[in-house]
Scaffold this active site. Sequence first.
Site, mmCIF file in Angstrom:
data_model
loop_
_atom_site.group_PDB
_atom_site.id
_atom_site.type_symbol
_atom_site.label_atom_id
_atom_site.label_comp_id
_atom_site.label_asym_id
_atom_site.label_seq_id
_atom_site.Cartn_x
_atom_site.Cartn_y
_atom_site.Cartn_z
ATOM 1 N N ARG A 56 1.004 -1.188 -0.037
ATOM 2 C CA ARG A 56 -0.057 0.037 0.168
ATOM 3 C C ARG A 56 0.836 1.369 -0.129
ATOM 4 O O ARG A 56 0.500 2.216 -0.436
ATOM 5 C CB ARG A 56 -1.006 0.210 1.253
ATOM 6 C CG ARG A 56 -2.045 1.226 1.228
ATOM 7 C CD ARG A 56 -3.187 1.190 2.035
ATOM 8 N NE ARG A 56 -3.375 0.116 2.932
ATOM 9 C CZ ARG A 56 -2.749 0.015 4.146
ATOM 10 N NH1 ARG A 56 -1.911 1.201 4.585
ATOM 11 N NH2 ARG A 56 -2.895 -0.790 4.932
ATOM 12 N N TYR A 108 -16.154 17.912 -13.848
ATOM 13 C CA TYR A 108 -16.503 16.522 -13.973
ATOM 14 C C TYR A 108 -17.484 16.137 -12.818
ATOM 15 O O TYR A 108 -17.423 16.497 -11.670
ATOM 16 C CB TYR A 108 -15.380 15.695 -13.975
ATOM 17 C CG TYR A 108 -15.656 14.209 -13.712
ATOM 18 C CD1 TYR A 108 -16.219 13.547 -14.993
ATOM 19 C CD2 TYR A 108 -15.448 13.257 -12.672
ATOM 20 C CE1 TYR A 108 -16.270 12.267 -14.858
ATOM 21 C CE2 TYR A 108 -15.789 12.037 -12.574
ATOM 22 C CZ TYR A 108 -16.294 11.520 -13.784
ATOM 23 O OH TYR A 108 -16.523 10.172 -14.020
ATOM 24 N N ASP A 180 -7.137 19.772 -12.480
ATOM 25 C CA ASP A 180 -7.510 18.641 -13.202
ATOM 26 C C ASP A 180 -7.031 18.602 -14.578
ATOM 27 O O ASP A 180 -7.790 19.534 -15.444
ATOM 28 C CB ASP A 180 -9.090 18.337 -13.209
ATOM 29 C CG ASP A 180 -9.478 17.098 -13.720
ATOM 30 O OD1 ASP A 180 -8.569 16.535 -14.536
ATOM 31 O OD2 ASP A 180 -10.370 16.404 -13.373
ATOM 32 N N LYS A 205 -8.335 7.990 -18.717
ATOM 33 C CA LYS A 205 -8.370 8.686 -19.926
ATOM 34 C C LYS A 205 -7.245 8.719 -20.993
ATOM 35 O O LYS A 205 -6.728 7.654 -21.258
ATOM 36 C CB LYS A 205 -9.190 9.889 -19.634
ATOM 37 C CG LYS A 205 -10.129 10.108 -18.603
ATOM 38 C CD LYS A 205 -11.476 9.193 -18.973
ATOM 39 C CE LYS A 205 -12.227 9.301 -17.621
ATOM 40 N NZ LYS A 205 -12.646 10.429 -17.136
#
Length: 389
Positions: A56, A108, A180, A205
């Site tokens: 992690r 978004y 972003d 994306k």
Amino acid sequence: MTKIFAEDLAQRVGTRAIHAGQRPDPTSGAIMPPIYQTSTYAQEALGVNKGYEYARGKNPTREALERNVAALENAQHGFAFSSGMGCLTSIMLMLRAGDHIIVGSNVYGGTYRQMDKLFTNFGVEISWIDMRDVQKVQDAVKKNTRAIFIETPTNPLMQLADIKAISDIAHKAGAISIVDNTFASPILQAPLALGADIVWHSSTKYLNGHSDLLGGVAVTNSDELAAKLQFNANSAGAVPGPMDAWLTLRGTKTLALRVKAHDANGRAVAAWFAKRLGAERVFYPGLESHPQHELAKRQMSGFGGMVSVETGSKANANTVVTRLKLFTLAESLGGVESLVCQPAGMTHASVEPARRAEIGITDGLLRFSVGVEDVEDLLEDLDQAFKGL
Ligand SMILES: *Cc1c(COP(=O)(O)O)cnc(C)c1O
């Protein structure tokens, strides 16, 4: 904390995309970073290890991706996540109850949902601002403003925010600016050079580019912000598995090539729409008719493959999407294949209808993610789909 290999910054961006962050494996010379499919690492003695304790916190495949994307964004530090929303969570967890943030009103849908439906429960105060107008951002600043969240170009209306001017406002207020950069990708827009403090992506994306996984990446030049992001990523736990990190790295190798092709096809498709439907119905920053075309030319090195179009009604939109053959009706964007979606009913369904109407997301709006197919085929497909409309 994953820091880039400093020498990678000597290369140009297309070269970085292929090489940055990766070195042949020291045990075998394997030219591709191995997929370290492990949850934990053997330690030699108490407190003695090779710098890896539990996956992690760190995984070598993930680190290669983190260095690669950080180098693409001209950043010192990178962090990879299991999705764009997982990435945003770790950024938002830097805030505390009573903090105020300013966010673009047309971000978004999932960003809006996470901030408005989750983080306001924990006492984070949010002003939603139309960031096309820098003065409105300035006017929204309060004593407790800690961060300004910019998305440019916005999804789906392709509105622009001036990253430099807004980052200056943030810094004067003692806050940070967070961009972003999913739509533009590091190939077309470099927010850190314009003053942003953190840049993040849905690597689902363009970065990955093949519509076969979810991921998120955040990068920064600040050691202090990097330490916080590392702590939050490890504490909140939205890290990607090594297989997804490896696939994303395979995707970023062709990022520069792909984005150039998306940009060329995006321009051609937007020009076709402007001629066919009238420029006022087409939302694309590369068109001279776009109200912020000058800012686009200043702040971006290309305009990309995202084009939105007002078809006039939900019925028209439905006719088009059912006739289209090459553009698949689906959420998401940035893959090599062309997609189309109706934001009001799909990506932005979580935004209340009144709010959608206010910002201009109508039922007739279609958003096209223009892929890298032969553009003549795409134009022929659009031509048959818009017949009679
Ligand atoms: C898709 C997207 C996100 C969310 O990322 P996921 O990987 O789907 O969690 C955030 N911002 C933008 C601009 C997006 O398009």
